[in-house]
Enzyme design. Structure first.
Site, PDB file in Angstrom:
ATOM      1  N   LYS A  64     -36.608 -28.600  36.419  1.00  0.00           N
ATOM      2  CA  LYS A  64     -35.256 -28.416  36.898  1.00  0.00           C
ATOM      3  C   LYS A  64     -34.958 -27.495  35.552  1.00  0.00           C
ATOM      4  CE  LYS A  64     -30.785 -29.754  35.616  1.00  0.00           C
ATOM      5  NZ  LYS A  64     -30.610 -28.228  35.931  1.00  0.00           N
ATOM      6  N   GLU A 116     -36.283 -32.680  22.612  1.00  0.00           N
ATOM      7  CA  GLU A 116     -36.734 -31.535  21.842  1.00  0.00           C
ATOM      8  C   GLU A 116     -35.176 -31.137  22.318  1.00  0.00           C
ATOM      9  OE1 GLU A 116     -38.896 -31.022  19.842  1.00  0.00           O
ATOM     10  OE2 GLU A 116     -41.539 -31.394  21.087  1.00  0.00           O
ATOM     11  N   CYS A 147     -33.414 -23.087  19.483  1.00  0.00           N
ATOM     12  CA  CYS A 147     -33.121 -23.983  18.456  1.00  0.00           C
ATOM     13  C   CYS A 147     -33.595 -24.034  17.352  1.00  0.00           C
ATOM     14  CB  CYS A 147     -33.499 -24.706  19.122  1.00  0.00           C
ATOM     15  SG  CYS A 147     -35.245 -24.530  19.708  1.00  0.00           S
ATOM     16  N   GLU A 206     -24.655 -26.842  15.314  1.00  0.00           N
ATOM     17  CA  GLU A 206     -25.381 -25.831  15.577  1.00  0.00           C
ATOM     18  C   GLU A 206     -24.348 -25.317  16.772  1.00  0.00           C
ATOM     19  OE1 GLU A 206     -28.001 -27.139  19.098  1.00  0.00           O
ATOM     20  OE2 GLU A 206     -29.382 -25.517  17.636  1.00  0.00           O
TER      21      GLU A 206
HETATM   22  P1  NAD Z   1     -28.035 -28.842  27.243  1.00  0.00           P
HETATM   23  O1  NAD Z   1     -28.459 -29.759  26.832  1.00  0.00           O
HETATM   24  O2  NAD Z   1     -26.002 -28.015  27.606  1.00  0.00           O
HETATM   25  O3  NAD Z   1     -28.756 -28.699  28.879  1.00  0.00           O
HETATM   26  C1  NAD Z   1     -29.709 -28.471  28.766  1.00  0.00           C
HETATM   27  C2  NAD Z   1     -30.794 -28.521  30.114  1.00  0.00           C
HETATM   28  O4  NAD Z   1     -30.334 -30.704  30.666  1.00  0.00           O
HETATM   29  C3  NAD Z   1     -30.055 -28.405  31.523  1.00  0.00           C
HETATM   30  O5  NAD Z   1     -30.956 -28.083  33.067  1.00  0.00           O
HETATM   31  C4  NAD Z   1     -28.621 -29.157  32.346  1.00  0.00           C
HETATM   32  O6  NAD Z   1     -28.110 -28.699  33.892  1.00  0.00           O
HETATM   33  C5  NAD Z   1     -29.451 -30.596  32.362  1.00  0.00           C
HETATM   34  N1  NAD Z   1     -29.075 -31.466  31.902  1.00  0.00           N
HETATM   35  C6  NAD Z   1     -27.253 -31.610  31.555  1.00  0.00           C
HETATM   36  N2  NAD Z   1     -26.281 -32.543  31.534  1.00  0.00           N
HETATM   37  C7  NAD Z   1     -27.698 -33.081  32.285  1.00  0.00           C
HETATM   38  C8  NAD Z   1     -26.733 -35.214  33.056  1.00  0.00           C
HETATM   39  N3  NAD Z   1     -26.583 -35.652  32.556  1.00  0.00           N
HETATM   40  N4  NAD Z   1     -28.802 -35.125  33.469  1.00  0.00           N
HETATM   41  C9  NAD Z   1     -30.020 -34.536  32.982  1.00  0.00           C
HETATM   42  N5  NAD Z   1     -29.994 -33.652  33.183  1.00  0.00           N
HETATM   43  C10 NAD Z   1     -29.017 -32.976  32.275  1.00  0.00           C
HETATM   44  O7  NAD Z   1     -28.470 -27.390  26.957  1.00  0.00           O
HETATM   45  P2  NAD Z   1     -28.545 -25.466  27.045  1.00  0.00           P
HETATM   46  O8  NAD Z   1     -26.995 -25.298  26.871  1.00  0.00           O
HETATM   47  O9  NAD Z   1     -29.037 -25.381  27.933  1.00  0.00           O
HETATM   48  O10 NAD Z   1     -29.021 -25.605  25.941  1.00  0.00           O
HETATM   49  C11 NAD Z   1     -28.924 -24.782  24.284  1.00  0.00           C
HETATM   50  C12 NAD Z   1     -29.725 -26.433  23.501  1.00  0.00           C
HETATM   51  O11 NAD Z   1     -30.673 -26.418  23.817  1.00  0.00           O
HETATM   52  C13 NAD Z   1     -29.091 -26.404  22.322  1.00  0.00           C
HETATM   53  O12 NAD Z   1     -28.457 -27.190  21.704  1.00  0.00           O
HETATM   54  C14 NAD Z   1     -30.503 -26.067  21.728  1.00  0.00           C
HETATM   55  O13 NAD Z   1     -30.751 -26.445  20.728  1.00  0.00           O
HETATM   56  C15 NAD Z   1     -31.544 -26.490  22.677  1.00  0.00           C
HETATM   57  N6  NAD Z   1     -32.810 -26.440  22.263  1.00  0.00           N
HETATM   58  C16 NAD Z   1     -33.497 -27.166  21.797  1.00  0.00           C
HETATM   59  C17 NAD Z   1     -35.393 -26.378  21.447  1.00  0.00           C
HETATM   60  C18 NAD Z   1     -35.719 -27.638  21.232  1.00  0.00           C
HETATM   61  O14 NAD Z   1     -36.952 -27.139  21.503  1.00  0.00           O
HETATM   62  N7  NAD Z   1     -35.881 -28.309  20.512  1.00  0.00           N
HETATM   63  C19 NAD Z   1     -35.754 -25.700  22.502  1.00  0.00           C
HETATM   64  C20 NAD Z   1     -34.150 -24.552  22.840  1.00  0.00           C
HETATM   65  C21 NAD Z   1     -33.137 -25.837  22.790  1.00  0.00           C
END
Ligand code: NAD
Length: 451
Positions: free
Chosen positions: A153, A228, A262, A355
């Site tokens: 997803k 992650e 990230c 962040e």
């Molecule tokens: P997000 O947490 O809003 O969404 C990530 C994914 O989760 C999306 O596909 C979203 O649709 C899904 N999602 C949202 N709510 C959900 C739920 N209740 N149940 C299941 N899935 C759900 O993150 P984002 O805004 O897309 O990305 C930014 C964040 O990601 C930042 O905090 C960043 O640091 C982090 N990030 C971490 C890494 C790492 O490897 N540590 C890498 C990239 C991004």
């Protein structure tokens, strides 16, 4: 119901797609479940060959994928090309792992004890919008290599390369149902995957807030989970470092991908005696960052992903904020924000603690090694970081003392296909890439054979 996908550099509509919800999630899990017995039974050399073929197919479409990713995520085309190269390399690396998925034999009395690394079954992969296909590949490749089937997803904002991947995988000979892409919101499609009894594991990359919710939801069915999450990484610059090199490299480490990374080294900690010379060199480097059209080969930094993301980032730079350095950004349509450095800034300020996920860095001076380590660790996160010094012993002392999963010394690079990647503390748990990722897509089985 449809889902509108925008191009962040122009605010134009790139695609309208059907929006999947809980029913479509159930159907995708059912397809993955049906495909699982045959996929896990594919002989190891054949599965390896299929993954090599997939890597070749991805490399063959690298340019088209890079342009699509650049347009959908707003990232510079040069970066997107590099990322698509990494996607193919990740499949090649794990194609090589299929036949090295080794077990042990263990000395016991009365027989032979041995272990097998069994696949888990159906694995749900939930990914963010900042490195759409790259982060998906870190999960897809080891999951498939180990014999699992998957439902991916992608983030609602950036689903286009995931859909292309699904097509390319089928064309490369990966059987139908092994890879299923589900384009829909996290709150419905994603949440259903987390609670679904036929999903054995969720591999998630995204925010710490959503990660927390996913871990709680997965507990209901004792699903395996790897997370992650966010970061607030420190770039620690000692006075004995090559200050010119550290300052020249610092903008790339926090403004790369417009700060939506990230691993962004968004807290630049500088030994006080070198602060003035560092800031002078940093100013020159920040002003040289070219912000503009992602498809222009000369661009270093594109727009932010969305209007919402831009207002979140802007909230960290209110009127009267201590802006020490600010680059430029285009006017007109597009979610632009200029590269910005705050200094001096209170250590309790939101910009120092949270962040930002945008092109805003803080510079914080420190007195000595002990204070540098204390500052670096003064965060709920622990993903990445850098240490700049010419003193090798100090570099290693600090590297061991900083509570973070991935570090670089006299460099800001921390992600490689062959080395483990992941966080300490609230940056998550589990490791992706390198040899360690396979542990998270297999379960160890111990078998005793009485002789
Ligand atoms: P997000 O947490 O809003 O969404 C990530 C994914 O989760 C999306 O596909 C979203 O649709 C899904 N999602 C949202 N709510 C959900 C739920 N209740 N149940 C299941 N899935 C759900 O993150 P984002 O805004 O897309 O990305 C930014 C964040 O990601 C930042 O905090 C960043 O640091 C982090 N990030 C971490 C890494 C790492 O490897 N540590 C890498 C990239 C991004």
């Amino acid at each position: 119901m449809t889902l509108t996908v925008l191009e962040p550099a122009t605010e134009q509509v790139l695609a309208e797609l059907p929006r999947a919800g809980a029913d479509e999630a159930d159907a995708a899990v059912a397809r993955a479940r049906a495909a699982y017995p045959a996929w896990r039974a594919v002989s190891p050399p054949d599965r390896a060959r299929l993954l090599h073929r997939l890597a070749d197919a991805l490399a063959g479409e690298q340019e088209e994928l890079a342009v699509l990713e650049a347009r959908n995520a707003g990232k510079p085309i040069g970066d997107a090309r590099g990322e698509m190269g990494m996607v193919a390399d990740t499949f090649r690396y794990y194609a090589g792992a299929v036949e090295r998925n080794l077990g042990d034999t263990i000395p016991v009395s009365g027989g032979v004890a041995m272990t097998f690394r069994e696949p888990l079954g159906v694995v749900a992969l939930i990914t963010p919008w900042n490195f759409p296909l790259t982060i998906a590949s870190w999960k897809l490749a080891p999951a498939l290599a180990a014999g699992n089937t998957v439902v991916l997803k992608p983030a609602e904002l950036t689903p286009l390369t995931a859909l292309e991947f699904e097509r390319i995988a089928l064309e490369a000979g990966i059987p139908e149902g092994v890879v299923n892409v589900l384009v829909g919101p996290g709150s419905t499609a994603g949440a259903r995957l987390v609670e679904h009894p036929d999903v054995a594991k969720v591999a998630f990359t995204g925010s710490t807030e959503v990660g927390r919710r996913i871990a709680a939801g997965a507990a209901e069915t004792i699903k395996r989970v790897t997370l992650e999450l966010g970061g607030k990484s420190a770039n620690v610059v000692f006075a004995d470092a090559d200050i010119a090199a550290a300052a020249a490299a610092a903008p790339g480490a926090v403004f790369g991908n417009a700060g939506q990374d990230c691993c962004a080294r968004s807290r630049i900690l500088v030994e006080r005696s070198a602060l003035d010379s560092f800031m002078d060199a940093l100013e020159e480097a920040v002003e040289a960052v070219r912000v503009g059209d992602p498809l222009d080969e000369a661009t270093d930094m594109g727009p932010l992903i969305s209007a919402d993301q831009r207002s979140t980032v802007a909230s960290f730079v209110p009127d009267g904020a201590p802006v020490a350095i600010q680059g430029s950004a285009p006017d007109g349509p597009g979610f632009w924000f200029p590269p910005t450095v705050l200094c001096p800034v209170d250590r309790g300020d939101r910009a120092v603690r949270e962040e930002i996920f945008g092109p805003v860095a803080v510079v914080v001076p420190f007195r000595d090694e002990a204070e540098a380590v204390a500052l670096a660790n003064d965060t709920i996160y622990g993903l990445s970081g850098s240490i700049w010094t010419r003193d090798g012993a100090k570099a290693l002392r600090v590297a061991r003392a900083v509570e973070t999963g991935v570090l670089s010394i006299n460099s800001n690079t921390s992600v490689r296909v062959s080395t483990p990647f992941g966080g300490f503390k609230q940056s998550g748990y589990g490791r992706e890439l390198g040899p360690h990722a396979l542990d998270h897509y297999t379960e160890v089985k111990s078998v005793y054979y009485a002789t």
